[in-house]
Design an enzyme around this catalytic site. Structure first.
Site, PDB file in Angstrom:
ATOM      1  N   GLY A   1       1.591  -5.689   0.676  1.00  0.00           N
ATOM      2  CA  GLY A   1       0.571  -5.946  -0.328  1.00  0.00           C
ATOM      3  C   GLY A   1       1.105  -6.657  -1.551  1.00  0.00           C
ATOM      4  O   GLY A   1       0.368  -7.382  -2.225  1.00  0.00           O
TER       5      GLY A   1
ATOM      6  N   ALA B   1       0.836  -1.198   0.000  1.00  0.00           N
ATOM      7  CA  ALA B   1       0.000   0.000   0.000  1.00  0.00           C
ATOM      8  C   ALA B   1       0.871   1.248   0.000  1.00  0.00           C
ATOM      9  O   ALA B   1       1.961   1.271   0.587  1.00  0.00           O
ATOM     10  CB  ALA B   1      -0.909   0.001   1.228  1.00  0.00           C
TER      11      ALA B   1
ATOM     12  N   GLU C   1       0.821 -10.100  -0.699  1.00  0.00           N
ATOM     13  CA  GLU C   1      -0.596 -10.489  -0.683  1.00  0.00           C
ATOM     14  C   GLU C   1      -1.125 -10.744  -2.093  1.00  0.00           C
ATOM     15  O   GLU C   1      -1.974 -11.616  -2.295  1.00  0.00           O
ATOM     16  CB  GLU C   1      -1.410  -9.423   0.044  1.00  0.00           C
ATOM     17  CG  GLU C   1      -1.097  -9.425   1.537  1.00  0.00           C
ATOM     18  CD  GLU C   1      -1.769  -8.315   2.317  1.00  0.00           C
ATOM     19  OE1 GLU C   1      -2.471  -8.609   3.292  1.00  0.00           O
ATOM     20  OE2 GLU C   1      -1.580  -7.136   1.938  1.00  0.00           O
TER      21      GLU C   1
END
Length: 263
Positions: free
Chosen positions: A111, A67, A114
């Site tokens: 992220g 992010a 992820e």
């Protein structure tokens, strides 16, 4: 006036779509524009009958730095406002029937990891690393990180990755089964194309239905089920409304050690 570069590129050749995250100056950190562009590209691939396999990769020297903490620190949204259901980067909850391969070409923490966890397969550059450093920023890996990591590696290793926030090398990621192959430096996309070509040579319906059965039979146990995400949202709500969640990104932006309050 020249048009600004799109936050994600999309191209198709030989039945393979490549979605390239395109904020190289920010190490492809995710903001709202990237989430919208990448999500739209993934959906375009899903709807194109000529596409049989999708590769997600990054422009420049990073895959995805997670992010955009500067956006978060400023209180700005990092999701596609029109498709919040696709979640982080427009990818991590965006299930499509076609196989998705993450081509991890460089830096891929938070992220970025992820996104890798949400992909069906992954290839990683030998110099890249994975990890979930959110706890070091007063945040939580709520984009599927803590939902999926313990289902893809042994539980104690998953706890080490999620609770220490320390990165793991490409070689270690392969050893743990987080990735399918380690590519030579600079070769992640080429290796992903080779893997995609093998899949694309197979019968499209056979591949898609095989993915569907694996997905649906494991959905509640692989970080895709709605109840799993409700649990993750509840935890994220607690963490993200805390003082520490404000302090972590501020400290990162100011390049200083965070001062945790535990509240």
């Amino acid at each position: 006036m020249p048009q600004p570069e799109p936050a994600a590129h999309y191209e198709v050749s030989d039945h393979i779509a490549v979605v390239t995250l395109n904020r190289p100056d920010a190490l492809n950190a995710v903001d709202a524009a990237l989430s919208a562009a990448a999500g739209a590209a993934l959906e375009r691939a899903a709807q194109d009958p000529q596409v049989r396999v999708v590769i997600v990769t990054g422009a420049g020297r990073a895959f995805c730095a997670g992010a955009d903490l500067k956006e978060i620190a400023a209180g700005r949204n990092i999701y596609d406002p029109d498709h919040r259901e696709w979640d982080f980067a427009g990818i991590v909850r965006h299930w499509i029937p076609k196989p998705v391969i993450a081509a991890v070409n460089g830096f891929a923490l938070g992220g970025g990891t992820e996104i890798v966890l949400s992909a069906d397969l992954a290839v990683i550059d030998e110099q890249a690393s994975l990890g979930l450093p959110e706890v070091r920023r007063g945040l939580i890996a709520a984009a599927g990180g803590v939902l999926r990591i313990h289902r893809q590696v042994p539980p104690k290793i998953a706890a080490e990755i999620a609770l220490t926030g320390q990165p793991i090398s490409a070689a270690r990621a392969y050893e743990l089964g987080l990735v399918n192959a380690v590519a030579p430096a600079g070769g992640a996309l080429a290796a992903a194309r080779d893997l995609a070509a093998v899949i694309a040579a197979n019968a499209p319906l056979s591949v898609q239905q095989s993915k569907r059965v694996m997905h649906e039979s494991a959905a509640e146990h692989a970080g895709w089920g709605e109840e799993d995400w409700r649990l993750s949202r509840d935890a994220a709500r607690i963490v993200m409304s805390s003082e520490d969640a404000k302090e972590g990104p501020r400290a990162f932006a100011a390049k200083r050690p965070p001062q945790w309050q535990g509240r």
